[in-house]
Design an enzyme around this catalytic site. Structure first.
Site, PDB file in Angstrom:
ATOM      1  N   GLN A  14       0.823  -1.215   0.000  1.00 31.18           N
ATOM      2  CA  GLN A  14       0.000   0.000   0.000  1.00 31.18           C
ATOM      3  C   GLN A  14       0.852   1.258   0.000  1.00 31.18           C
ATOM      4  O   GLN A  14       0.651   2.171  -0.787  1.00 31.18           O
ATOM      5  CB  GLN A  14      -0.918   0.000   1.239  1.00 31.18           C
ATOM      6  CG  GLN A  14      -1.857   1.192   1.290  1.00 31.18           C
ATOM      7  CD  GLN A  14      -2.394   1.489   2.679  1.00 31.18           C
ATOM      8  OE1 GLN A  14      -1.912   0.946   3.676  1.00 31.18           O
ATOM      9  NE2 GLN A  14      -3.402   2.331   2.741  1.00 31.18           N
ATOM     10  N   LEU A  15       1.814   1.316   0.895  1.00 32.81           N
ATOM     11  CA  LEU A  15       2.669   2.500   1.012  1.00 32.81           C
ATOM     12  C   LEU A  15       3.786   2.485  -0.027  1.00 32.81           C
ATOM     13  O   LEU A  15       4.150   3.517  -0.591  1.00 32.81           O
ATOM     14  CB  LEU A  15       3.277   2.504   2.420  1.00 32.81           C
ATOM     15  CG  LEU A  15       3.712   3.860   2.879  1.00 32.81           C
ATOM     16  CD1 LEU A  15       2.558   4.564   3.555  1.00 32.81           C
ATOM     17  CD2 LEU A  15       4.880   3.732   3.816  1.00 32.81           C
ATOM     18  N   ASP A  36      10.040  -6.539  -4.504  1.00 33.16           N
ATOM     19  CA  ASP A  36       8.908  -7.150  -3.792  1.00 33.16           C
ATOM     20  C   ASP A  36       8.844  -8.622  -4.184  1.00 33.16           C
ATOM     21  O   ASP A  36       9.437  -9.041  -5.192  1.00 33.16           O
ATOM     22  CB  ASP A  36       7.589  -6.469  -4.160  1.00 33.16           C
ATOM     23  CG  ASP A  36       6.544  -6.607  -3.068  1.00 33.16           C
ATOM     24  OD1 ASP A  36       6.249  -5.610  -2.386  1.00 33.16           O
ATOM     25  OD2 ASP A  36       6.028  -7.731  -2.866  1.00 33.16           O
ATOM     26  N   ILE A  37       8.081  -9.388  -3.404  1.00 32.40           N
ATOM     27  CA  ILE A  37       7.835 -10.788  -3.752  1.00 32.40           C
ATOM     28  C   ILE A  37       6.636 -10.868  -4.705  1.00 32.40           C
ATOM     29  O   ILE A  37       6.406 -11.880  -5.344  1.00 32.40           O
ATOM     30  CB  ILE A  37       7.605 -11.611  -2.463  1.00 32.40           C
ATOM     31  CG1 ILE A  37       7.801 -13.088  -2.750  1.00 32.40           C
ATOM     32  CG2 ILE A  37       6.248 -11.324  -1.854  1.00 32.40           C
ATOM     33  CD1 ILE A  37       8.015 -13.917  -1.515  1.00 32.40           C
ATOM     34  N   ILE A  52      12.355 -11.426   0.862  1.00 32.65           N
ATOM     35  CA  ILE A  52      13.153 -10.686   1.842  1.00 32.65           C
ATOM     36  C   ILE A  52      14.059 -11.601   2.678  1.00 32.65           C
ATOM     37  O   ILE A  52      15.026 -11.154   3.286  1.00 32.65           O
ATOM     38  CB  ILE A  52      12.243  -9.793   2.728  1.00 32.65           C
ATOM     39  CG1 ILE A  52      13.055  -8.703   3.415  1.00 32.65           C
ATOM     40  CG2 ILE A  52      11.450 -10.583   3.745  1.00 32.65           C
ATOM     41  CD1 ILE A  52      13.790  -7.809   2.464  1.00 32.65           C
ATOM     42  N   TYR A 141       2.306  -9.266  14.873  1.00 35.30           N
ATOM     43  CA  TYR A 141       2.792  -8.116  14.090  1.00 35.30           C
ATOM     44  C   TYR A 141       3.366  -7.045  15.030  1.00 35.30           C
ATOM     45  O   TYR A 141       4.485  -6.555  14.833  1.00 35.30           O
ATOM     46  CB  TYR A 141       1.616  -7.562  13.272  1.00 35.30           C
ATOM     47  CG  TYR A 141       1.846  -6.232  12.609  1.00 35.30           C
ATOM     48  CD1 TYR A 141       2.741  -6.086  11.556  1.00 35.30           C
ATOM     49  CD2 TYR A 141       1.125  -5.095  13.020  1.00 35.30           C
ATOM     50  CE1 TYR A 141       2.927  -4.865  10.934  1.00 35.30           C
ATOM     51  CE2 TYR A 141       1.302  -3.876  12.396  1.00 35.30           C
ATOM     52  CZ  TYR A 141       2.205  -3.759  11.363  1.00 35.30           C
ATOM     53  OH  TYR A 141       2.382  -2.544  10.751  1.00 35.30           O
ATOM     54  N   LYS A 145       7.283  -5.783  15.423  1.00 38.10           N
ATOM     55  CA  LYS A 145       7.675  -4.384  15.209  1.00 38.10           C
ATOM     56  C   LYS A 145       8.318  -3.811  16.483  1.00 38.10           C
ATOM     57  O   LYS A 145       9.246  -3.011  16.394  1.00 38.10           O
ATOM     58  CB  LYS A 145       6.469  -3.547  14.783  1.00 38.10           C
ATOM     59  CG  LYS A 145       5.989  -3.867  13.371  1.00 38.10           C
ATOM     60  CD  LYS A 145       6.993  -3.353  12.323  1.00 38.10           C
ATOM     61  CE  LYS A 145       6.496  -3.547  10.905  1.00 38.10           C
ATOM     62  NZ  LYS A 145       7.426  -3.029   9.897  1.00 38.10           N
TER      63      LYS A 145
HETATM   64  N1  SER Z   1      -2.240  -0.463   9.527  1.00 38.34           N
HETATM   65  C1  SER Z   1      -1.603  -1.482  10.304  1.00 38.34           C
HETATM   66  C2  SER Z   1      -2.516  -2.597  10.568  1.00 38.34           C
HETATM   67  O1  SER Z   1      -3.688  -2.345  10.632  1.00 38.34           O
HETATM   68  C3  SER Z   1      -1.117  -0.925  11.607  1.00 38.34           C
HETATM   69  O2  SER Z   1       0.180  -0.533  11.459  1.00 38.34           O
HETATM   70  O3  SER Z   1      -2.094  -3.699  10.738  1.00 38.34           O
END
Ligand code: SER
Length: 315
Positions: A14-15, A36-37, A52, A141, A145
């Site tokens: 997305q980003l 990217d994969i 990666i 996740y 992080k």
């Molecule tokens: N946008 C992300 C998520 O919803 C949060 O960093 O997982």
């Protein structure tokens, strides 16, 4: 200063898609290598396929293109991550450590690591959440992080790597779709509003989360990467704020533009994830250290999203 030669991991995300274009506008097409994969996104060339976890290939791409900076965006988001925790940990954390090792080995100038509001957890104060607060993330996740931030800080202290990191709020943009996140509803809702005049939200009406519009998040990312070294006083994720809203509030904002839009609610497992995050963020450190300041409010974003999506979707 000479133009950096940039490599972006996760450039099809997305980003990544939008950041790739912006960095190319700034530094020249051939100075930004997308990797990217997923090789199905059009318009990303110059593009190199990259898993990666394949460090040999990463090293070769860096050497072939004489890369000096990496934006390491490749990761699995919060909701998808819960479906496969060990795999997510491997991609998100071992992927990062591999990148850090290569940056150290090859002596690259600078690296960007995106962190997230998912580092916060149920022990974190929920309003105007300060920079240094208890972190006990509930998702794999968020765990990856949080650990990633610590590794960045460690590699900076121990080996002098020039690492810069931001805790992104949920990102909203018309150019690309998010995949597997908990904040994805805030993009899907605009698509629903324009295509069907309705949207069934997977979070409950009053779930307030920090969010940010794409132009602001791209500006902030480029800003922190362009800041002089001495301005960066944190080598783990900077808190970053723009707006905070609930599904009910974004629906009200959309209704101002599309009066017959209707939202309904059917919370699923993502509700619990969202409830463990904070509602609003104190980002005074980013404002002070590298002059962060967002432009968009909820209503300004809504107008812009609807304008661009209408064109994009031929509506
Ligand atoms: N946008 C992300 C998520 O919803 C949060 O960093 O997982």
């Amino acid at each position: 200063m000479e133009n950096p030669k940039i490599l972006i991991t996760g450039a099809a995300g997305q980003l990544g898609q939008v950041l790739t274009q912006q960095l190319r506008a700034l530094y020249g097409n051939d100075n930004v290598i997308a990797t990217d994969i997923n090789s199905n996104i059009e318009g990303l060339a110059p593009f190199e396929y990259l898993d990666i976890l394949n460090l040999e290939r990463l090293r070769t791409i860096i050497q072939d293109h004489k890369i000096t900076q990496i934006y390491h965006l490749a990761a699995i988001l919060s909701a998808s991550g819960e479906r496969n925790p060990a795999f997510t940990w491997n991609i998100n954390l071992n992927g990062l450590i591999g990148v850090l090792d290569i940056v150290k080995e090859l002596g690259l100038d600078r690296i960007f690591f995106p962190s997230t509001i998912a580092v916060f957890g149920n022990t974190t104060p929920r309003e105007q959440t300060a920079q240094d607060v208890p972190l006990l993330p509930e998702t794999v996740y968020g765990m990856s992080k949080t650990a990633g931030e610590l590794w960045c800080n460690y590699y900076h202290k121990k080996y002098g790597l020039d690492i810069r990191s931001i805790r992104y709020p949920g990102v909203i943009g018309w150019q690309s779709l998010p995949e597997g996140g908990t904040t994805d509803y805030a993009v899907e809702i605009y698509h629903g509003a324009l295509k069907e005049k309705k949207y069934e939200c997977f979070l409950s009406a009053h779930t307030r989360l920090p969010m940010i519009y794409m132009p602001d998040v791209i500006n902030g990312t480029i800003q922190i990467m362009q800041a002089p070294k001495e301005a960066i006083t944190l080598r783990y994720g900077y808190n970053l704020a723009s707006m905070s809203f609930t599904p009910e509030e974004i629906a009200a904002s959309i209704k101002k533009e599309i009066p017959d839009f209707e939202i309904t609610y059917k919370p699923d497992f993502r509700q619990e994830i969202a409830a463990s995050w904070t509602e609003s963020i104190d980002d005074s450190k980013a404002r002070k250290d590298w002059n962060w300041s967002p432009d968009y409010t909820l209503d300004k974003m809504t107008k812009d999203m609807i304008f661009h999506l209408k064109q994009n979707l031929n509506l």
